[in-house]
Design a protein around this motif. Structure first.
Motif, mmCIF file in Angstrom:
data_model
loop_
_atom_site.group_PDB
_atom_site.id
_atom_site.type_symbol
_atom_site.label_atom_id
_atom_site.label_comp_id
_atom_site.label_asym_id
_atom_site.label_seq_id
_atom_site.Cartn_x
_atom_site.Cartn_y
_atom_site.Cartn_z
ATOM 1 N N TYR A 44 -8.688 -3.446 4.617
ATOM 2 C CA TYR A 44 -7.368 -3.037 4.142
ATOM 3 C C TYR A 44 -6.613 -2.104 5.092
ATOM 4 O O TYR A 44 -5.396 -2.262 5.247
ATOM 5 C CB TYR A 44 -7.451 -2.515 2.711
ATOM 6 C CG TYR A 44 -7.728 -3.672 1.772
ATOM 7 C CD1 TYR A 44 -6.726 -4.572 1.435
ATOM 8 C CD2 TYR A 44 -9.008 -3.914 1.292
ATOM 9 C CE1 TYR A 44 -6.990 -5.668 0.623
ATOM 10 C CE2 TYR A 44 -9.275 -5.005 0.475
ATOM 11 C CZ TYR A 44 -8.256 -5.880 0.151
ATOM 12 O OH TYR A 44 -8.519 -6.973 -0.640
ATOM 13 N N ASP A 48 -2.986 -3.133 6.537
ATOM 14 C CA ASP A 48 -1.863 -2.184 6.500
ATOM 15 C C ASP A 48 -1.241 -1.995 7.881
ATOM 16 O O ASP A 48 -0.021 -1.875 8.007
ATOM 17 C CB ASP A 48 -2.307 -0.842 5.932
ATOM 18 C CG ASP A 48 -2.576 -0.895 4.434
ATOM 19 O OD1 ASP A 48 -2.112 -1.852 3.766
ATOM 20 O OD2 ASP A 48 -3.275 0.014 3.931
ATOM 21 N N THR A 49 -2.055 -1.986 8.919
ATOM 22 C CA THR A 49 -1.530 -1.874 10.281
ATOM 23 C C THR A 49 -0.659 -3.076 10.616
ATOM 24 O O THR A 49 0.428 -2.919 11.196
ATOM 25 C CB THR A 49 -2.681 -1.752 11.302
ATOM 26 O OG1 THR A 49 -3.389 -0.548 11.042
ATOM 27 C CG2 THR A 49 -2.171 -1.753 12.730
ATOM 28 N N THR A 52 2.571 -2.556 8.793
ATOM 29 C CA THR A 52 3.359 -1.487 9.422
ATOM 30 C C THR A 52 4.029 -1.978 10.703
ATOM 31 O O THR A 52 5.189 -1.639 10.978
ATOM 32 C CB THR A 52 2.462 -0.271 9.729
ATOM 33 O OG1 THR A 52 1.927 0.215 8.497
ATOM 34 C CG2 THR A 52 3.224 0.822 10.436
ATOM 35 N N LYS A 58 3.676 -7.889 2.888
ATOM 36 C CA LYS A 58 2.776 -7.752 1.744
ATOM 37 C C LYS A 58 3.609 -7.722 0.479
ATOM 38 O O LYS A 58 4.683 -7.111 0.452
ATOM 39 C CB LYS A 58 1.996 -6.443 1.902
ATOM 40 C CG LYS A 58 1.113 -6.063 0.753
ATOM 41 C CD LYS A 58 0.262 -4.867 1.146
ATOM 42 C CE LYS A 58 0.628 -3.616 0.434
ATOM 43 N NZ LYS A 58 -0.307 -2.514 0.671
ATOM 44 N N TYR A 68 -0.462 -11.620 1.419
ATOM 45 C CA TYR A 68 -0.065 -11.299 2.790
ATOM 46 C C TYR A 68 0.499 -12.562 3.415
ATOM 47 O O TYR A 68 -0.048 -13.650 3.231
ATOM 48 C CB TYR A 68 -1.269 -10.785 3.589
ATOM 49 C CG TYR A 68 -1.787 -9.487 3.028
ATOM 50 C CD1 TYR A 68 -1.295 -8.274 3.487
ATOM 51 C CD2 TYR A 68 -2.719 -9.475 1.998
ATOM 52 C CE1 TYR A 68 -1.736 -7.073 2.935
ATOM 53 C CE2 TYR A 68 -3.164 -8.279 1.446
ATOM 54 C CZ TYR A 68 -2.663 -7.085 1.923
ATOM 55 O OH TYR A 68 -3.095 -5.904 1.372
#
Length: 93
Positions: A44, A48-49, A52, A58, A68
């Motif tokens: 996770y 998230d990277t 970002t 997402k 995703y």
């Protein structure tokens, strides 16, 4: 892709080949390729990277699960990588 780890790159490729997978579905596909278990603490933060960096988006599937999906920026990144690979790989037949 110079700003991604190998794991993040592989995760991006897996997501690009699926239609809005959950994190768990992407994890299962990647575990088959890597032939090993991937824990949530690794999965996770790397997802998230990718979000970002805007290579992946997402969104909610339900209250506990997200999907995703690769973004146009993510697709462009894969195209650039494939072009780079083709320029540097030579197989003699």
């Amino acid at each position: 892709m110079h700003d991604l780890s190998g794991f993040q790159r592989d995760l991006l490729y897996v997501i690009s080949g699926m239609e809005e997978p959950s994190g768990q579905q992407a994890k299962e596909q990647l575990e088959q390729y890597l032939d090993g278990d991937i824990n949530h603490g690794r999965l996770y933060p790397n997802l998230d990277t990718l979000v970002t960096k805007e290579y992946v988006e997402k969104g909610p599937i339900d209250r506990r699960t997200n999907y995703y999906a690769i973004t146009e920026r993510g697709k462009d990144l894969i195209r650039e990588r494939r072009t780079w690979e083709e320029a540097h790989i030579s197989f003699e037949e």
